[in-house]
Design an enzyme around this catalytic site. Structure first.
Site, mmCIF file in Angstrom:
data_model
loop_
_atom_site.group_PDB
_atom_site.id
_atom_site.type_symbol
_atom_site.label_atom_id
_atom_site.label_comp_id
_atom_site.label_asym_id
_atom_site.label_seq_id
_atom_site.Cartn_x
_atom_site.Cartn_y
_atom_site.Cartn_z
ATOM 1 N N ALA A 138 5.857 -0.383 -7.237
ATOM 2 C CA ALA A 138 4.962 -0.074 -7.960
ATOM 3 C C ALA A 138 3.920 0.706 -7.111
ATOM 4 O O ALA A 138 3.958 0.213 -5.728
ATOM 5 C CB ALA A 138 3.973 -1.324 -8.672
ATOM 6 N N ALA A 140 0.273 2.970 -6.631
ATOM 7 C CA ALA A 140 -1.207 3.171 -7.186
ATOM 8 C C ALA A 140 -1.912 4.162 -6.262
ATOM 9 O O ALA A 140 -1.374 4.473 -5.072
ATOM 10 C CB ALA A 140 -1.885 1.988 -7.623
ATOM 11 N N ALA A 143 -2.606 1.590 -2.685
ATOM 12 C CA ALA A 143 -1.514 1.092 -2.192
ATOM 13 C C ALA A 143 -0.239 1.015 -2.946
ATOM 14 O O ALA A 143 -0.343 1.452 -4.180
ATOM 15 C CB ALA A 143 -1.864 -0.421 -1.550
ATOM 16 N N GLN A 144 0.677 0.568 -2.411
ATOM 17 C CA GLN A 144 2.233 0.361 -3.095
ATOM 18 C C GLN A 144 2.672 -1.017 -2.778
ATOM 19 O O GLN A 144 2.273 -1.464 -1.742
ATOM 20 C CB GLN A 144 3.078 1.348 -2.873
ATOM 21 C CG GLN A 144 3.692 1.579 -1.715
ATOM 22 C CD GLN A 144 4.546 2.846 -1.500
ATOM 23 O OE1 GLN A 144 4.392 3.825 -2.063
ATOM 24 N NE2 GLN A 144 5.523 2.807 -0.666
ATOM 25 N N VAL A 145 3.455 -1.580 -3.773
ATOM 26 C CA VAL A 145 4.151 -3.006 -3.621
ATOM 27 C C VAL A 145 5.597 -2.615 -3.449
ATOM 28 O O VAL A 145 6.483 -2.191 -4.066
ATOM 29 C CB VAL A 145 3.917 -3.735 -4.801
ATOM 30 C CG1 VAL A 145 4.466 -5.117 -4.473
ATOM 31 C CG2 VAL A 145 2.142 -3.786 -4.847
ATOM 32 N N LYS A 163 2.322 -5.549 -0.263
ATOM 33 C CA LYS A 163 1.156 -4.591 -0.486
ATOM 34 C C LYS A 163 0.885 -3.715 0.474
ATOM 35 O O LYS A 163 0.328 -4.528 1.375
ATOM 36 C CB LYS A 163 -0.144 -5.201 -1.269
ATOM 37 C CG LYS A 163 -0.689 -3.980 -2.023
ATOM 38 C CD LYS A 163 -2.211 -4.818 -2.845
ATOM 39 C CE LYS A 163 -2.882 -3.844 -3.465
ATOM 40 N NZ LYS A 163 -4.116 -4.349 -4.240
ATOM 41 N N ASP A 298 -10.183 -7.013 -13.198
ATOM 42 C CA ASP A 298 -9.431 -6.275 -13.592
ATOM 43 C C ASP A 298 -8.140 -7.035 -14.353
ATOM 44 O O ASP A 298 -6.733 -6.640 -14.044
ATOM 45 C CB ASP A 298 -8.760 -5.734 -12.162
ATOM 46 C CG ASP A 298 -8.157 -4.207 -12.806
ATOM 47 O OD1 ASP A 298 -8.580 -3.587 -13.889
ATOM 48 O OD2 ASP A 298 -7.669 -3.805 -11.659
#
Length: 533
Positions: A138, A140, A143-145, A163, A298
């Site tokens: 994933a 965004a 950051a990314q995971v 992350k 969120d």
């Protein structure tokens, strides 16, 4: 003024992107100030010149023009859009609604950059820290995971989520925030009517929020704090943090193997009671907000999973909300007042909390609350939203001179999202029935005998602290009185050199202020040339 030139260039480029997506800064029917009318004329001229060279922007289905433009502009603008979507008090309900379609999804950055970030954070190679390290799952704006595995001291392997902050994101945020602040300063100078919205203060709040979100140690701390708060709660948990593999730019947590809460069919196939899961989401959120004063802000469907035991697991703790004891009591009193149709009590809670100035009438405010609450009587429970009810309440802020409370706006926005999650699972779920035991339990504890005793203890503690500080405060008052007495007898004297330097500085500031005003005007014209079409 190189700084101003840089800001103008960055803002003008952003204006071009807005123009390409057909975004208008000035709504139709709005009276445009004289300086902006000149900008509009210039914009039309530039529009005619640049029209043959414009590219046709792409938009996802259901995505608004402004959401598409912010996505094209990158991480800082995406985060700014998300922030403003939660502040309809600032941007209005129409724009806030358009911003809801903004999705925080971006293309992943290269594996080599991810590995370099880990190496810089820990001084070790990825292979030393993780037994396996997979590609991103994933990505965004922040950051990314990645999915990875680690080996415990006993030789067992565990799957983890890693992350990783986007390379260069801190510098990009700093540059964009500086430009936002510059634009806000010019807006306050050139548009006096906009000052009530406090553009500079809004940018300051946005900057603070971004700084919190790009330090992944703070996200780890938020997970840890919530884990302590909910350790005895049924049906809801958070992933465990691997502190040994967590730094400012890297966060390692337990990997959650579960069914996305958005996949209702998969949950039903697995034999889960989707209605009960929806009620768990509602009750957990209210418990966190009212009991702990600390909630996940969120909680959309993409951040919630259901594990094999039927427990709801939340992920992504970059945005958190906090409520003080006063705000929690306010929330409970409001919900109870509407549930029991005791509008006088709900109104008194507003005045007691200081949200409505004392020069207003409690009775008149209770009348306004009745206007919100009574139309709900007789309607099916599934048609009544607590989040929208709070939204109507905040719509009265101007009428009753209520000061904007960002934390309550964030609470209302999150409540709307949580209700949407629950009603996706079961459209007929009764939000009020789900909330009632949590509200009742909190009121019994905080407003009953136990709460009064706790309040009395707190008052005694504060009185004791004041008594211990009294000698120091008296000494400071005596010194201040002596200084003022000496000033009154001898007058306030400044050396000739000091006076000359003050005069020179004042003249410099006056010249700088005039230059800044003209540069600000030009910067706004540059923006308008690209964006007010």
């Amino acid at each position: 003024m190189p700084g101003a030139v840089s800001h103008i260039r960055r803002l003008a480029l952003a204006g071009l992107v807005f123009a390409e997506h057909g975004v208008r800064f000035v709504p139709k029917g709005t009276e445009v100030p004289l300086p902006l009318r000149a900008g509009r004329l210039l914009a039309r001229i530039v529009s005619l010149i640049t029209w043959p060279f414009r590219r046709s922007p792409r938009r996802r289905p259901g995505e608004s023009r402004i959401a598409a433009a912010l996505t094209a502009l990158g991480p800082s603008y995406i985060k700014a859009g998300q922030f403003l979507a939660a502040r309809p008090d600032l941007v209005g309900p129409e724009l806030a609604s358009d911003l809801k379609s903004l999705q925080d999804k971006m293309a992943p950055f290269a594996d080599t950059e991810a590995r370099a970030t880990i190496r810089a954070a820990f001084g070790q190679e990825v292979e030393t820290l993780y037994a396996e390290f997979g590609p991103p799952v994933a990505a965004a704006s922040i950051a990314q995971v990645h999915k990875a595995t680690i080996q415990d001291l006993d030789g067992n392997e565990r799957t983890v989520a890693v992350k990783i902050l986007r390379p260069g994101i801190e510098r990009q945020f700093a540059d964009d925030i500086a430009s936002f602040r510059y634009a806000a300063r010019q807006i306050e100078r050139l548009a006096p009517t906009a000052r009530r919205l406090r553009p500079l203060a809004v940018v300051g709040t946005l900057e603070h929020s971004m700084k919190l979100e790009i330090d992944l140690r703070l996200e780890a701390a938020a997970i840890s704090e919530m884990a302590e708060n909910i350790k005895d709660d049924p049906g809801f948990r958070v992933p465990a943090v691997d502190w040994q593999r967590t730094a400012k730019t890297v966060l390692t947590t337990e990997w959650i193997d579960g069914i996305p809460i958005a996949d209702k069919a998969a949950l039903e196939t697995a034999g889960f009671d989707v209605r009960a899961i929806g009620e768990t989401v509602i009750r957990s959120f209210l418990r966190h907000a009212m009991r702990d004063g600390f909630f996940h802000a969120d909680m959309h469907q993409g951040n919630l999973f259901v594990d094999a035991d039927g427990t709801v697991v939340a992920v992504d703790f970059g945005i958190m909300g906090r409520l003080s004891a006063k705000e929690r009591r306010f929330l409970a009193e409001i919900l109870y007042g509407f549930i029991a149709r005791d509008y006088r009590r709900a109104a008194e809670a507003h005045f007691a909390a200081g949200y409505v100035p004392a020069h207003h009438s409690v009775e008149v405010f209770a009348q306004a609350l009745r206007a919100i609450g009574e139309p709900l009587n007789g309607r099916p429970a599934e048609d009544i939203s607590m989040g929208h009810l709070l939204g109507q309440l905040f719509a009265y802020t101007d009428v009753f001179d209520m000061e904007t409370r960002p934390e309550l706006i964030l609470l209302q926005k999150t409540m709307v999202v949580v209700e949407g999650v629950a009603r996706h699972l079961d459209p007929t779920v009764n939000i009020w029935t789900a909330a009632e035991p949590v509200v009742r339990s909190w009121m019994e504890k905080e407003l009953g005998l136990e709460g009064r005793l706790a309040g009395a203890r707190e008052g005694v503690d504060q009185l004791g602290q004041f008594a211990s500080e009294l000698p120091r405060l008296l000494l400071q008052a005596e010194r201040a009185a002596g200084a003022f007495s000496a000033m009154a007898e001898g007058g306030l004297r400044l050396e000739d050199d000091t006076i000359r330097r003050l005069a020179a500085e004042e003249a410099r500031k006056t010249r700088s202020g005039r230059i800044a005003l003209w540069v600000g005007a030009l910067s706004l014209l540059a923006l308008l040339a690209a964006a007010i079409l």
